[in-house]
Write an enzyme that holds these catalytic residues in place. Sequence first.
Site, PDB file in Angstrom:
ATOM      1  N   CYS A   1       8.772 -33.342 -12.994  1.00 27.96           N
ATOM      2  CA  CYS A   1       7.625 -33.308 -12.098  1.00 27.96           C
ATOM      3  C   CYS A   1       6.357 -33.108 -12.912  1.00 27.96           C
ATOM      4  O   CYS A   1       6.376 -32.490 -13.983  1.00 27.96           O
ATOM      5  CB  CYS A   1       7.783 -32.173 -11.081  1.00 27.96           C
ATOM      6  SG  CYS A   1       6.492 -32.157  -9.804  1.00 27.96           S
TER       7      CYS A   1
ATOM      8  N   CYS B   1       9.111 -23.526  -7.229  1.00 28.77           N
ATOM      9  CA  CYS B   1      10.012 -24.681  -7.310  1.00 28.77           C
ATOM     10  C   CYS B   1      11.377 -24.281  -7.864  1.00 28.77           C
ATOM     11  O   CYS B   1      11.482 -23.784  -8.982  1.00 28.77           O
ATOM     12  CB  CYS B   1       9.399 -25.768  -8.187  1.00 28.77           C
ATOM     13  SG  CYS B   1      10.430 -27.243  -8.305  1.00 28.77           S
TER      14      CYS B   1
ATOM     15  N   ARG C   1       0.794 -24.139  -5.821  1.00 31.26           N
ATOM     16  CA  ARG C   1       1.005 -25.532  -6.214  1.00 31.26           C
ATOM     17  C   ARG C   1      -0.052 -25.934  -7.257  1.00 31.26           C
ATOM     18  O   ARG C   1      -1.137 -26.403  -6.921  1.00 31.26           O
ATOM     19  CB  ARG C   1       0.970 -26.453  -4.988  1.00 31.26           C
ATOM     20  CG  ARG C   1       2.040 -26.101  -3.949  1.00 31.26           C
ATOM     21  CD  ARG C   1       2.151 -27.162  -2.872  1.00 31.26           C
ATOM     22  NE  ARG C   1       2.584 -28.439  -3.409  1.00 31.26           N
ATOM     23  CZ  ARG C   1       3.842 -28.769  -3.665  1.00 31.26           C
ATOM     24  NH1 ARG C   1       4.817 -27.918  -3.435  1.00 31.26           N
ATOM     25  NH2 ARG C   1       4.136 -29.949  -4.162  1.00 31.26           N
TER      26      ARG C   1
ATOM     27  N   CYS D   1      19.963 -30.682   9.030  1.00 30.30           N
ATOM     28  CA  CYS D   1      21.250 -30.153   8.568  1.00 30.30           C
ATOM     29  C   CYS D   1      21.331 -28.640   8.662  1.00 30.30           C
ATOM     30  O   CYS D   1      22.400 -28.087   8.941  1.00 30.30           O
ATOM     31  CB  CYS D   1      21.528 -30.614   7.137  1.00 30.30           C
ATOM     32  SG  CYS D   1      20.350 -30.022   5.890  1.00 30.30           S
TER      33      CYS D   1
ATOM     34  N   CYS E   1      24.943 -30.666  -2.273  1.00 31.92           N
ATOM     35  CA  CYS E   1      23.709 -30.406  -1.541  1.00 31.92           C
ATOM     36  C   CYS E   1      22.588 -30.195  -2.541  1.00 31.92           C
ATOM     37  O   CYS E   1      22.815 -29.781  -3.684  1.00 31.92           O
ATOM     38  CB  CYS E   1      23.887 -29.170  -0.652  1.00 31.92           C
ATOM     39  SG  CYS E   1      22.369 -28.532   0.109  1.00 31.92           S
ATOM     40  N   ASP E   2      21.371 -30.432  -2.082  1.00 30.34           N
ATOM     41  CA  ASP E   2      20.198 -30.262  -2.930  1.00 30.34           C
ATOM     42  C   ASP E   2      20.025 -28.816  -3.385  1.00 30.34           C
ATOM     43  O   ASP E   2      19.448 -28.549  -4.432  1.00 30.34           O
ATOM     44  CB  ASP E   2      18.956 -30.713  -2.153  1.00 30.34           C
ATOM     45  CG  ASP E   2      17.752 -30.920  -3.047  1.00 30.34           C
ATOM     46  OD1 ASP E   2      17.949 -31.284  -4.224  1.00 30.34           O
ATOM     47  OD2 ASP E   2      16.620 -30.729  -2.585  1.00 30.34           O
TER      48      ASP E   2
ATOM     49  N   CYS F   1      26.559 -13.484  14.607  1.00 33.89           N
ATOM     50  CA  CYS F   1      25.932 -14.766  14.947  1.00 33.89           C
ATOM     51  C   CYS F   1      26.645 -15.431  16.123  1.00 33.89           C
ATOM     52  O   CYS F   1      26.000 -15.977  17.023  1.00 33.89           O
ATOM     53  CB  CYS F   1      25.945 -15.697  13.740  1.00 33.89           C
ATOM     54  SG  CYS F   1      24.989 -15.113  12.332  1.00 33.89           S
TER      55      CYS F   1
ATOM     56  N   CYS G   1      20.730 -22.307   6.974  1.00 36.38           N
ATOM     57  CA  CYS G   1      21.303 -22.797   5.710  1.00 36.38           C
ATOM     58  C   CYS G   1      22.149 -21.734   5.008  1.00 36.38           C
ATOM     59  O   CYS G   1      21.711 -20.582   4.867  1.00 36.38           O
ATOM     60  CB  CYS G   1      20.177 -23.253   4.787  1.00 36.38           C
ATOM     61  SG  CYS G   1      20.766 -23.987   3.245  1.00 36.38           S
TER      62      CYS G   1
ATOM     63  N   CYS H   1      17.371 -14.395   9.723  1.00 36.09           N
ATOM     64  CA  CYS H   1      17.900 -14.197  11.078  1.00 36.09           C
ATOM     65  C   CYS H   1      16.882 -13.546  12.011  1.00 36.09           C
ATOM     66  O   CYS H   1      16.663 -14.018  13.128  1.00 36.09           O
ATOM     67  CB  CYS H   1      19.170 -13.362  11.019  1.00 36.09           C
ATOM     68  SG  CYS H   1      19.781 -12.849  12.641  1.00 36.09           S
TER      69      CYS H   1
END
Length: 380
Positions: free
Chosen positions: A19, A26, A139, A259, A280-281, A322, A335, A354
């Site tokens: 990047c 990040c 950023r 997702c 997964c990312d 949950c 997630c 939560c």
Amino acid sequence: MSDPQREFQVFVKPVGARCNLRCSYCYYLERGRLTARPGRGVMDDDVLEEYIRQHLAASDGRNVFFSWHGGEPTMAGIDFYRQAVEMEKRLAPEGCKILNGIQTNGTLLDDVWGQFLGEAGFYAGVSLDGPAEYHNSHRRNAGGSGTFEATLKGLEILRKYDVPHEILCVVNSRNVHAPLEVYRFFKNLGVEFLTFLPLVERKSPSSAEVTDRSVGAADFGRFLATIFDEWLIQDIGTIKVQVFEEALRTAFGQDHTLCIFRPVCGAVPVIEMNGDFYSCDHYVSVEYLIGNIMNRPLGDLLDDPRQKAFGEAKRETLPRYCLECEVVEMCNGECPKNRFIATPGGETGLNYLCEGYRYFFTHCRPFVNEVAGVWRREKK
């Protein structure tokens, strides 16, 4: 092989974690060391073509979406994407509709990029964290300067060439305390699609504590609820806020599209520049490396038992706290990467966010129920 029941979206990273910015939050900065490869730092032509061929083969053949991520994917250069579009057209079966999306910080966009993205029918996601004081606090470029003005210039390029786009705003410990300032800033920019991403950084992989720049759970809930109240009165139908849209899907008995709110995950894997397929990312590490598309077809990797187990674990590890929650269908534990605190009863695996999500979904639930009631009456 195509499976009509298979739903998936692949995040393809043609430059890996590379990047041009150095955003403080990040999570790719560390992972870049894992996925770095010698050479020119861009996905090779043979890997690109093989990926496109396999993605088309694994899809239903009607609507196919290619999602280009990073790092900063524009660092691959515009010719990379010209070639990708040419390959898509050449390899796609007759009648197949292809869409491309690119997630960018916007700072490298110019008229050449804008014209290409517009003509090729790309959709763009742009990272922008609100007004300059909030955006520039995290950023920054490699020289340490804020990137607010450069990002706005990139956004103007997209508008100039009629490139459909959305804004992705990372909500952190600073901008979370200015919900209406942030939201009205985006409204004044004319933003029509908006996603709020809560920043959750653990101090260490085994820690239940988060960094100072992470968003507070309760603060995030109030942030969403405050914006929701204004959106409901002034902007419903004109601005799409992703988390609000996801909440409303439950009114119509629809599955979540995002997702993190689905009961089971695993349908959004990552392919790195060398063809490596990760679950997964947020799980780009050796234990979640399922295989490589140069050795195994994408369809097989998507159906690999380890990938299926990864997705099912989201539902199977949901704490009883949950399962007994009144808004579980809206959240589904969010997630798994954020499930690192204990429930009030001491059970492990509660999501750090939560308290915030429970507050927000409880806050918007009366409206969701009202919409559901109207919809049911109209169906009769």
